[in-house]
Design a protein around this motif. Structure first.
Motif, PDB file in Angstrom:
ATOM      1  N   GLN A 107      -5.718  -0.458   7.150  1.00 50.47           N
ATOM      2  CA  GLN A 107      -4.307  -0.290   6.771  1.00 50.47           C
ATOM      3  C   GLN A 107      -4.163   0.678   5.600  1.00 50.47           C
ATOM      4  OE1 GLN A 107      -1.388  -3.293   6.402  1.00 50.47           O
ATOM      5  NE2 GLN A 107      -2.199  -4.613   8.016  1.00 50.47           N
ATOM      6  N   ALA A 108      -5.118   0.621   4.681  1.00 47.44           N
ATOM      7  CA  ALA A 108      -5.060   1.511   3.520  1.00 47.44           C
ATOM      8  C   ALA A 108      -5.156   2.967   3.981  1.00 47.44           C
ATOM      9  CB  ALA A 108      -6.183   1.182   2.539  1.00 47.44           C
ATOM     10  N   LEU A 109      -6.086   3.243   4.868  1.00 46.65           N
ATOM     11  CA  LEU A 109      -6.260   4.623   5.323  1.00 46.65           C
ATOM     12  C   LEU A 109      -5.020   5.089   6.086  1.00 46.65           C
ATOM     13  CD1 LEU A 109     -10.033   4.645   6.290  1.00 46.65           C
ATOM     14  CD2 LEU A 109      -8.941   5.598   4.257  1.00 46.65           C
ATOM     15  N   GLU A 110      -4.449   4.185   6.876  1.00 42.09           N
ATOM     16  CA  GLU A 110      -3.211   4.538   7.598  1.00 42.09           C
ATOM     17  C   GLU A 110      -2.093   4.887   6.617  1.00 42.09           C
ATOM     18  OE1 GLU A 110      -3.976   1.663  11.387  1.00 42.09           O
ATOM     19  OE2 GLU A 110      -2.087   1.368  10.285  1.00 42.09           O
TER      20      GLU A 110
ATOM     21  N   GLN B  16     -20.299  -3.687   3.619  1.00 32.88           N
ATOM     22  CA  GLN B  16     -20.650  -2.817   4.734  1.00 32.88           C
ATOM     23  C   GLN B  16     -19.397  -2.413   5.509  1.00 32.88           C
ATOM     24  OE1 GLN B  16     -23.868  -1.684   5.149  1.00 32.88           O
ATOM     25  NE2 GLN B  16     -22.783  -0.246   6.505  1.00 32.88           N
ATOM     26  N   ALA B  17     -18.482  -3.368   5.675  1.00 28.77           N
ATOM     27  CA  ALA B  17     -17.230  -3.068   6.384  1.00 28.77           C
ATOM     28  C   ALA B  17     -16.464  -1.972   5.644  1.00 28.77           C
ATOM     29  CB  ALA B  17     -16.371  -4.334   6.495  1.00 28.77           C
ATOM     30  N   LEU B  18     -16.466  -2.040   4.327  1.00 33.30           N
ATOM     31  CA  LEU B  18     -15.776  -0.994   3.561  1.00 33.30           C
ATOM     32  C   LEU B  18     -16.492   0.348   3.721  1.00 33.30           C
ATOM     33  CD1 LEU B  18     -13.570  -0.166   1.536  1.00 33.30           C
ATOM     34  CD2 LEU B  18     -15.233  -0.621  -0.283  1.00 33.30           C
ATOM     35  N   ALA B  19     -17.814   0.317   3.597  1.00 31.64           N
ATOM     36  CA  ALA B  19     -18.585   1.565   3.696  1.00 31.64           C
ATOM     37  C   ALA B  19     -18.415   2.219   5.073  1.00 31.64           C
ATOM     38  CB  ALA B  19     -20.058   1.280   3.411  1.00 31.64           C
ATOM     39  N   ASP B  20     -18.185   1.400   6.110  1.00 37.32           N
ATOM     40  CA  ASP B  20     -18.015   1.922   7.477  1.00 37.32           C
ATOM     41  C   ASP B  20     -16.591   2.378   7.764  1.00 37.32           C
ATOM     42  OD1 ASP B  20     -20.641   1.288   7.968  1.00 37.32           O
ATOM     43  OD2 ASP B  20     -20.204  -0.603   9.014  1.00 37.32           O
ATOM     44  N   SER B  21     -15.682   2.176   6.807  1.00 43.26           N
ATOM     45  CA  SER B  21     -14.253   2.342   7.117  1.00 43.26           C
ATOM     46  C   SER B  21     -13.778   3.791   7.115  1.00 43.26           C
ATOM     47  CB  SER B  21     -13.424   1.563   6.091  1.00 43.26           C
ATOM     48  OG  SER B  21     -13.536   2.186   4.816  1.00 43.26           O
TER      49      SER B  21
ATOM     50  N   LEU C  11       0.816  -1.218   0.000  1.00 46.33           N
ATOM     51  CA  LEU C  11       0.000   0.000   0.000  1.00 46.33           C
ATOM     52  C   LEU C  11       0.852   1.273   0.000  1.00 46.33           C
ATOM     53  CD1 LEU C  11      -2.673  -1.133   2.608  1.00 46.33           C
ATOM     54  CD2 LEU C  11      -3.218  -0.248   0.324  1.00 46.33           C
ATOM     55  N   GLN C  12       2.088   1.140   0.457  1.00 45.04           N
ATOM     56  CA  GLN C  12       2.908   2.345   0.668  1.00 45.04           C
ATOM     57  C   GLN C  12       3.004   3.218  -0.591  1.00 45.04           C
ATOM     58  OE1 GLN C  12       7.009   1.657   1.645  1.00 45.04           O
ATOM     59  NE2 GLN C  12       7.137   3.547   2.817  1.00 45.04           N
TER      60      GLN C  12
ATOM     61  N   GLN D  60      -6.662   6.536   0.036  1.00 45.78           N
ATOM     62  CA  GLN D  60      -7.998   6.993   0.428  1.00 45.78           C
ATOM     63  C   GLN D  60      -9.106   6.359  -0.418  1.00 45.78           C
ATOM     64  OE1 GLN D  60      -8.592   8.894   3.069  1.00 45.78           O
ATOM     65  NE2 GLN D  60     -10.815   8.919   2.701  1.00 45.78           N
ATOM     66  N   ARG D  61      -8.796   6.143  -1.687  1.00 47.55           N
ATOM     67  CA  ARG D  61      -9.866   5.700  -2.596  1.00 47.55           C
ATOM     68  C   ARG D  61      -9.823   4.186  -2.785  1.00 47.55           C
ATOM     69  NH1 ARG D  61     -11.862   8.818  -7.949  1.00 47.55           N
ATOM     70  NH2 ARG D  61     -11.755  10.470  -6.413  1.00 47.55           N
ATOM     71  N   LEU D  62     -10.898   3.515  -2.418  1.00 45.95           N
ATOM     72  CA  LEU D  62     -10.924   2.050  -2.488  1.00 45.95           C
ATOM     73  C   LEU D  62     -12.133   1.598  -3.308  1.00 45.95           C
ATOM     74  CD1 LEU D  62     -10.073   1.171   1.247  1.00 45.95           C
ATOM     75  CD2 LEU D  62      -8.504   1.368  -0.685  1.00 45.95           C
ATOM     76  N   VAL D  63     -11.869   0.782  -4.307  1.00 50.23           N
ATOM     77  CA  VAL D  63     -12.932   0.251  -5.168  1.00 50.23           C
ATOM     78  C   VAL D  63     -12.975  -1.262  -4.969  1.00 50.23           C
ATOM     79  CG1 VAL D  63     -13.715  -0.031  -7.552  1.00 50.23           C
ATOM     80  CG2 VAL D  63     -12.638   2.118  -6.827  1.00 50.23           C
ATOM     81  N   LEU D  64     -14.077  -1.754  -4.429  1.00 49.77           N
ATOM     82  CA  LEU D  64     -14.188  -3.170  -4.051  1.00 49.77           C
ATOM     83  C   LEU D  64     -15.013  -3.949  -5.074  1.00 49.77           C
ATOM     84  CD1 LEU D  64     -13.805  -5.426  -1.841  1.00 49.77           C
ATOM     85  CD2 LEU D  64     -16.023  -4.685  -0.925  1.00 49.77           C
ATOM     86  N   LEU D  65     -14.438  -5.058  -5.539  1.00 51.32           N
ATOM     87  CA  LEU D  65     -15.180  -5.999  -6.384  1.00 51.32           C
ATOM     88  C   LEU D  65     -15.980  -6.921  -5.471  1.00 51.32           C
ATOM     89  CD1 LEU D  65     -15.704  -7.467  -9.114  1.00 51.32           C
ATOM     90  CD2 LEU D  65     -13.675  -8.846  -8.605  1.00 51.32           C
TER      91      LEU D  65
END
Ligand SMILES: NC(=O)c1ccc[n+]([C@@H]2O[C@H](COP(=O)([O-])OP(=O)(O)OC[C@H]3O[C@@H](n4cnc5c(N)ncnc54)[C@H](OP(=O)(O)O)[C@@H]3O)[C@@H](O)[C@H]2O)c1
Length: 279
Positions: free
Chosen positions: A86-89, A111-116, A57-58, A93-98
């Protein structure tokens, strides 16, 4: 819509797979920097080893996230929640989930992604066309007989090229954040219909044979398919193919302003490439 991610690297998790490869190719074609996230990537990324996530992710601004083996497996929502954290850390910032349609565990992962707290987009898909050419259905198609525990329940198969187009729009343009796109093809087909279209396009006889779930599981086990994979495939054929997904959705049109590709186009293109030629 304007490009917003032109200065940051995109991590494409599953970047050598059916959808990820297409996402990576599209970004690279626009000269956007890409890092492949897979066990063979540099650095390697492994869902089974969380210590590999931060190095992958770095320095990235966005990530396309295709989970392996499937968001339907237990533990997937926890993995997606931990990955998003970990991504936000890392500043990604931008995450697209399949995601997959009609799968309880997948919807919990969404839902876990939407709450992140991420800038998220969910691409929730029906069965991929490319399962017949780049996955476990290729071998039976080439052999001329596809035996599956799928009877008359139709599915609106979706093309991986449409999935990649939507994912790339969400990764590179404004206006897709906080959106859940439900992607299907434009037509409902049974597995028998799909195999019939493939046979016509390939110009050869390919039979579809309906079998029971028990016969199918036994046949997979005979081919030394590991127990957990047999369990996943039989789950998908029983739960997901019970009629709950037998409807069209307009996610491709919502995201891209055009119609989705038809299965017949996929069959023509793939047959022309020689993928289904008899051995
Ligand atoms: N097939 C369908 O019809 C369908 C429908 C709806 C949703 N989905 C979702 O699609 C996702 C799979 O995406 P896909 O079909 O594009 O991929 P895929 O073709 O199954 O390819 C798998 C990708 O994941 C990588 N991979 C395998 N094991 C890994 C691990 N332990 N850690 C990290 N990466 C690993 C592989 O690369 P390496 O081998 O190099 O690691 C490869 O890039 C699943 O989450 C599933 O729920 C599928």
């Amino acid at each position: 819509m304007t490009n917003n991610n032109s200065h940051g690297t995109t991590l494409v998790v599953g970047g050598t797979g059916k959808t990820g490869r297409r996402v990576a190719e599209r970004l690279q074609a626009r000269d956007l920097p890409v890092r492949i996230g897979s066990r063979s990537g540099a650095p390697p990324f492994d869902w089974e080893d969380r210590s590999t996530w931060a190095p992958a992710l770095q320095g990235t601004a966005a990530a396309y996230v295709s989970y392996f083996p499937d968001l339907a497996v237990p533990g997937a929502p926890e993995a997606i929640a931990a990955f998003a954290e970990q991504a936000l850390e890392a500043g990604t910032q931008r995450l697209v989930l399949l995601s997959g349609r009609g799968e309880g565990e997948a919807q919990r992962a969404e839902q876990a992604l939407a709450d992140s707290g991420a800038d998220w987009t969910i691409v929730r898909c029906s069965w991929f066309n490319q399962n017949f050419s780049e996955s476990y259905l290729l071998e039976p198609v080439v052999a001329g007989e596809v035996a599956l525990p799928a009877g008359d329940v139709p599915d609106p198969f979706v093309d991986a090229d449409d999935i990649a187009d939507v994912a790339v729009a969400a990764l590179t343009q404004e206006g897709h954040s906080g959106r859940l796109y439900e992607l299907t093809g434009p037509r409902l087909l049974t597995f028998g219909d799909a195999v019939g279209e493939i046979a016509r396009a390939a110009g050869r006889e390919i039979r579809f044979v309906p079998v029971t779930i028990e016969q199918y599981a036994a046949a997979l086990a005979e081919h030394d398919v590991p127990d957990d994979v047999v369990a996943l495939i039989t789950y998908l054929f029983t739960e997901v193919l019970d009629g709950r997904n037998a409807g069209l959705a307009d996610g491709v049109e919502q995201a891209l302003g055009r119609k989705p590709r038809d299965f017949a186009d996929y069959a023509r293109r793939t047959a022309a490439a020689g993928v289904w030629a008899a051995e």
